[in-house]
Design a protein around this motif. Sequence first.
Motif, PDB file in Angstrom:
ATOM      1  N   GLU A   1      42.571  35.098  32.388  1.00  0.00           N
ATOM      2  CA  GLU A   1      42.622  36.507  32.795  1.00  0.00           C
ATOM      3  C   GLU A   1      43.134  36.553  34.225  1.00  0.00           C
ATOM      4  O   GLU A   1      42.910  35.631  34.999  1.00  0.00           O
ATOM      5  CB  GLU A   1      41.217  37.123  32.828  1.00  0.00           C
ATOM      6  N   HIS A   2      43.791  37.643  34.567  1.00  0.00           N
ATOM      7  CA  HIS A   2      44.247  37.859  35.935  1.00  0.00           C
ATOM      8  C   HIS A   2      43.708  39.200  36.401  1.00  0.00           C
ATOM      9  O   HIS A   2      43.639  40.148  35.622  1.00  0.00           O
ATOM     10  CB  HIS A   2      45.778  37.864  36.012  1.00  0.00           C
ATOM     11  N   GLY A   3      43.313  39.275  37.658  1.00  0.00           N
ATOM     12  CA  GLY A   3      42.790  40.523  38.196  1.00  0.00           C
ATOM     13  C   GLY A   3      42.208  40.269  39.565  1.00  0.00           C
ATOM     14  O   GLY A   3      42.603  39.327  40.249  1.00  0.00           O
ATOM     15  N   LYS A   4      41.248  41.091  39.935  1.00  0.00           N
ATOM     16  CA  LYS A   4      40.645  40.945  41.249  1.00  0.00           C
ATOM     17  C   LYS A   4      39.252  40.341  41.134  1.00  0.00           C
ATOM     18  O   LYS A   4      38.498  40.660  40.225  1.00  0.00           O
ATOM     19  CB  LYS A   4      40.559  42.300  41.947  1.00  0.00           C
TER      20      LYS A   4
ATOM     21  N   HIS B   1      30.461  38.584  34.890  1.00  0.00           N
ATOM     22  CA  HIS B   1      31.633  38.977  34.101  1.00  0.00           C
ATOM     23  C   HIS B   1      31.175  40.011  33.090  1.00  0.00           C
ATOM     24  O   HIS B   1      30.037  39.950  32.617  1.00  0.00           O
ATOM     25  CB  HIS B   1      32.225  37.739  33.407  1.00  0.00           C
TER      26      HIS B   1
ATOM     27  N   THR C   1      36.880  49.291  38.531  1.00  0.00           N
ATOM     28  CA  THR C   1      38.164  49.154  37.835  1.00  0.00           C
ATOM     29  C   THR C   1      39.061  48.124  38.512  1.00  0.00           C
ATOM     30  O   THR C   1      39.211  48.129  39.726  1.00  0.00           O
ATOM     31  CB  THR C   1      38.879  50.520  37.778  1.00  0.00           C
ATOM     32  N   GLY C   2      39.644  47.240  37.693  1.00  0.00           N
ATOM     33  CA  GLY C   2      40.585  46.242  38.200  1.00  0.00           C
ATOM     34  C   GLY C   2      39.937  44.914  38.563  1.00  0.00           C
ATOM     35  O   GLY C   2      40.622  43.922  38.728  1.00  0.00           O
ATOM     36  N   ARG C   3      38.614  44.911  38.701  1.00  0.00           N
ATOM     37  CA  ARG C   3      37.938  43.658  39.042  1.00  0.00           C
ATOM     38  C   ARG C   3      37.505  42.951  37.758  1.00  0.00           C
ATOM     39  O   ARG C   3      36.928  43.573  36.881  1.00  0.00           O
ATOM     40  CB  ARG C   3      36.727  43.918  39.934  1.00  0.00           C
ATOM     41  N   VAL C   4      37.798  41.652  37.692  1.00  0.00           N
ATOM     42  CA  VAL C   4      37.476  40.893  36.485  1.00  0.00           C
ATOM     43  C   VAL C   4      36.250  39.999  36.654  1.00  0.00           C
ATOM     44  O   VAL C   4      35.636  39.622  35.664  1.00  0.00           O
ATOM     45  CB  VAL C   4      38.670  40.040  35.985  1.00  0.00           C
TER      46      VAL C   4
ATOM     47  N   HIS D   1      43.109  38.733  44.690  1.00  0.00           N
ATOM     48  CA  HIS D   1      43.743  38.562  43.381  1.00  0.00           C
ATOM     49  C   HIS D   1      43.437  37.146  42.908  1.00  0.00           C
ATOM     50  O   HIS D   1      43.560  36.189  43.677  1.00  0.00           O
ATOM     51  CB  HIS D   1      45.261  38.780  43.462  1.00  0.00           C
TER      52      HIS D   1
ATOM     53  N   LYS E   1      42.957  34.221  39.339  1.00  0.00           N
ATOM     54  CA  LYS E   1      43.150  33.806  37.954  1.00  0.00           C
ATOM     55  C   LYS E   1      41.798  33.293  37.493  1.00  0.00           C
ATOM     56  O   LYS E   1      41.155  32.514  38.205  1.00  0.00           O
ATOM     57  CB  LYS E   1      44.216  32.710  37.880  1.00  0.00           C
TER      58      LYS E   1
END
Length: 113
Positions: free
Chosen positions: A18-21, A50, A82-85, A105, A107
């Motif tokens: 996964e990619h994100g913040k 998570h 939103t946007g944070r993984v 950012h 991975k």
Amino acid sequence: TNKTAPDKDKEAKVLKTEHGKASWYEIKCNGGTHTASGIPLKDHAMTAAHKTLPMGTKVRVTNKRNGKSVVVKITDRGPYITGRVIDVTKGAAKKLDFIRTGVVHCKVEVLED
């Protein structure tokens, strides 16, 4: 030769990426010391939150800005922004070198146990 755990983690098969913040959290901002798994939150433990991965899942988090990575175990739920993984402990964030920025950012690679 004798293999240590970090070597095993480096060679572990990646099941999903996964990619994100990534952000970090600590006991002070968690509103308590227990995680969703029931395991006490420790600022220097290599654990993370998570939204959906099963508790106990090992993941490698890589800071895309500097290439540093750590392996953490999922013990909590979140982040809910939103946007944070992933939300890592303060100790993991120190190793990833993003304490000052707070969010980076990243991975996230799910590792085979």
